[in-house]
Write a protein that holds these residues in place. Structure first.
Motif, short mmCIF file in Angstrom:
data_model
loop_
_atom_site.label_atom_id
_atom_site.label_comp_id
_atom_site.label_asym_id
_atom_site.label_seq_id
_atom_site.Cartn_x
_atom_site.Cartn_y
_atom_site.Cartn_z
N GLN A 1 -4.92 2.03 -10.95
CA GLN A 1 -4.25 2.24 -9.68
C GLN A 1 -4.55 3.62 -9.12
N ARG B 1 -4.02 -1.13 -6.37
CA ARG B 1 -3.65 -1.58 -7.71
C ARG B 1 -4.59 -2.66 -8.17
N PHE C 1 -4.73 -5.34 -10.78
CA PHE C 1 -3.90 -6.01 -11.77
C PHE C 1 -4.73 -6.40 -13.00
#
Length: 308
Positions: A140, A187, A189
């Motif tokens: 991130q 971000r 994931f």
């Protein structure tokens, strides 16, 4: 006999044995191209197209970004046979960053925009400022920007039309000076799904004909899911709010897109870290232990003399 004892820790033999620390590589090039569309036929005919291209490059302490985005929509309602445009906008962006530190840069952004239904024949924005990367890792990143915004508008005929009961045409051009603040977040994931978003606030210093200064807010959000061969499926949302728009126009414009994205990057993958050497034997990481030597045989006992 057993081998001689050796020192567990040996100093470097010379400059050639000193560890080499490589400077982190910042050079990188990224390319993203996306496109999407919608077609309907029957009682109503609709054609909608969206496209977006982005080129991002960094060389040492210099960064360059070039972006282009466009949207077009046209609809026809029976019994009419000729389509009527319902969306038509195009925007280009050029950005240069000069990094003073790894997480701090100064930048200049130049943006040109055309939007028929906002009454804008051409809008020019110039934005100098500074960027601070507050946090960044492989998963991130969070950053913030602050600076100044200069805006010049050239309005089309529809954007100059007065709001009844006024009859005098609005000015053909308008300039504005604002303070700018922006926050962005990205971000990852996992290796296949990425989310990014940004919020921009522009507060004008100039009073309009309505007697107050304008406030504009822009918001973007995008989710991309990796497919294969460099392609991804992206869902994007964009909102633009203008507290004091051209008379007769709405304050808020939004758009939601579903696009096929192709991305390419020359960023080198992160090297796997080697396991640390055994603390009991620093040389075992590079050298195999010497094979154990069998003990030397004991000397034979002298034979008794033959007296027979």
């Amino acid at each position: 006999p057993p081998p001689d004892a050796k020192a567990l820790v040996a100093g470097p033999k010379g400059p050639a044995d000193a560890p080499k620390i490589e400077a982190p590589k910042t050079d990188e090039t990224n390319v993203n191209v996306s496109a999407g569309g919608l077609i309907t036929t029957g009682n109503s005919k609709t054609v909608a197209l969206t496209m977006n291209g982005l080129f991002d490059m960094r060389r040492g302490n210099n960064g360059l970004l070039v972006g282009l985005i466009g949207n077009y929509g046209e609809s026809t309602i029976a019994p009419a046979t000729e389509g009527k445009a319902t969306a038509q906008n195009l925007q280009g962006k050029l950005r240069y960053d000069r990094y003073f530190l790894d997480n701090l840069s100064g930048f200049l952004i130049a943006t040109g925009r055309h939007d028929k239904f906002q009454g804008i024949a051409f809008r020019l924005n110039l934005d100098p400022g500074v960027k601070l990367i507050a946090y960044k890792d492989e998963a991130q990143a969070f950053w913030a920007e602050a600076g100044y915004d200069f805006q010049f508008d050239a309005r089309n005929d529809a954007g100059r039309a007065p709001t009844p009961p006024a009859t005098e045409l609005l000015a053909a051009t308008r300039t504005d000076h604002s303070g700018r603040a922006f926050v962005g977040y990205r971000r990852n994931f996992n290796s296949a799904v990425t989310f990014s978003t940004g919020l921009e606030l522009l507060q004008s210093f100039v009073k309009t004909d309505l007697g107050s200064a304008d406030t504009r807010v822009n918001f973007d959000a995008n989710v991309a899911a990796k497919l294969d061969f460099g392609f991804s499926l992206g869902v994007g949302f964009n909102a633009r709010y203008d507290r004091l728009p051209i008379p007769g126009r709405n304050q808020l414009d939004t758009s939601t897109t579903l696009s096929l994205i192709y991305a390419w990057s020359d960023a080198a993958p992160k090297k796997k870290e080697e396991p640390p050497p055994c603390p009991e034997c620093p040389s075992c990481a590079t050298k195999e232990p010497a094979p154990a030597q069998a003990p030397a045989p004991a000397p034979e006992a002298p034979k008794a003399p033959d007296t027979a």
